[in-house]
Design a protein around this motif. Structure first.
Motif, PDB file in Angstrom:
ATOM      1  N   VAL A   1       0.681  -1.154   0.067  1.00  0.00           N
ATOM      2  CA  VAL A   1       0.101  -0.315  -0.083  1.00  0.00           C
ATOM      3  C   VAL A   1       1.156   0.816   0.095  1.00  0.00           C
ATOM      4  N   TYR A   2       0.113   2.508  -0.876  1.00  0.00           N
ATOM      5  CA  TYR A   2       0.713   3.300  -1.093  1.00  0.00           C
ATOM      6  C   TYR A   2       0.284   4.638  -0.497  1.00  0.00           C
ATOM      7  N   TYR A   3       1.370   5.958  -0.278  1.00  0.00           N
ATOM      8  CA  TYR A   3       0.093   6.642  -0.132  1.00  0.00           C
ATOM      9  C   TYR A   3       0.062   7.639  -1.932  1.00  0.00           C
ATOM     10  N   ARG A   4       1.291   7.773  -2.390  1.00  0.00           N
ATOM     11  CA  ARG A   4       1.708   8.673  -3.604  1.00  0.00           C
ATOM     12  C   ARG A   4       2.734   8.231  -4.368  1.00  0.00           C
ATOM     13  N   ARG A   5       2.131   7.713  -5.321  1.00  0.00           N
ATOM     14  CA  ARG A   5       3.644   7.904  -6.820  1.00  0.00           C
ATOM     15  C   ARG A   5       3.737   8.644  -7.527  1.00  0.00           C
ATOM     16  N   HIS A   6       4.608   8.835  -8.552  1.00  0.00           N
ATOM     17  CA  HIS A   6       5.150  10.064  -9.313  1.00  0.00           C
ATOM     18  C   HIS A   6       5.312   9.112 -10.527  1.00  0.00           C
ATOM     19  N   GLN A   7       4.969  10.260 -11.493  1.00  0.00           N
ATOM     20  CA  GLN A   7       4.931   9.314 -13.045  1.00  0.00           C
ATOM     21  C   GLN A   7       5.328  10.511 -13.741  1.00  0.00           C
ATOM     22  N   ILE A   8       6.680  10.563 -14.422  1.00  0.00           N
ATOM     23  CA  ILE A   8       7.663  10.686 -15.585  1.00  0.00           C
ATOM     24  C   ILE A   8       7.537  10.366 -16.391  1.00  0.00           C
TER      25      ILE A   8
END
Length: 115
Positions: A75-82
């Motif tokens: 489980v994660y709080y945030r992810r980042h797309q590049i």
């Protein structure tokens, strides 16, 4: 009176369950590369897929980075797309069994796994 409120404070499993409940549906499945439709190599023996079907990679700054968690959920709080690459910036490993509390249906396979 405070002692009765903190009687489960030492149980890490309780903490992870509460964390999972707060972060659901931000869940990533960790699968062997073959199960995810890819090809396993020594450098990529596993693939991580989000619930929306996107391939996710662990960012080098995350504490989960060194260990593959095959057959687990993160489980994660945030992810980042590049560009087209999605990076997981933080996460906590949880067991499939925890999903039973939040899922709508459970289908068991003969091998003992679940879908």
């Amino acid at each position: 009176e405070a002692d009765s409120c903190n009687r489960n404070a030492e149980l890490f499993a309780v903490f992870k369950a509460i964390l999972f409940a707060g972060l659901f549906p931000n869940v990533i499945r960790v699968l062997p590369s073959q199960a995810a439709g890819g090809r396993a190599t020594p450098s990529t023996p596993y693939q991580m897929l989000s619930l929306d079907g996107k391939m996710v990679y662990l960012h080098s700054s995350t504490v989960c980075r060194p260990a593959p968690y095959l057959g687990e959920m993160i489980v994660y709080y945030r992810r980042h797309q590049i560009g087209h690459t999605v990076w997981l910036l933080d996460g906590t490993v949880v067991r499939y069994l925890v999903l039973v509390l939040f899922g709508t249906s459970l289908k068991l396979t003969p091998q003992g796994g679940s879908q």
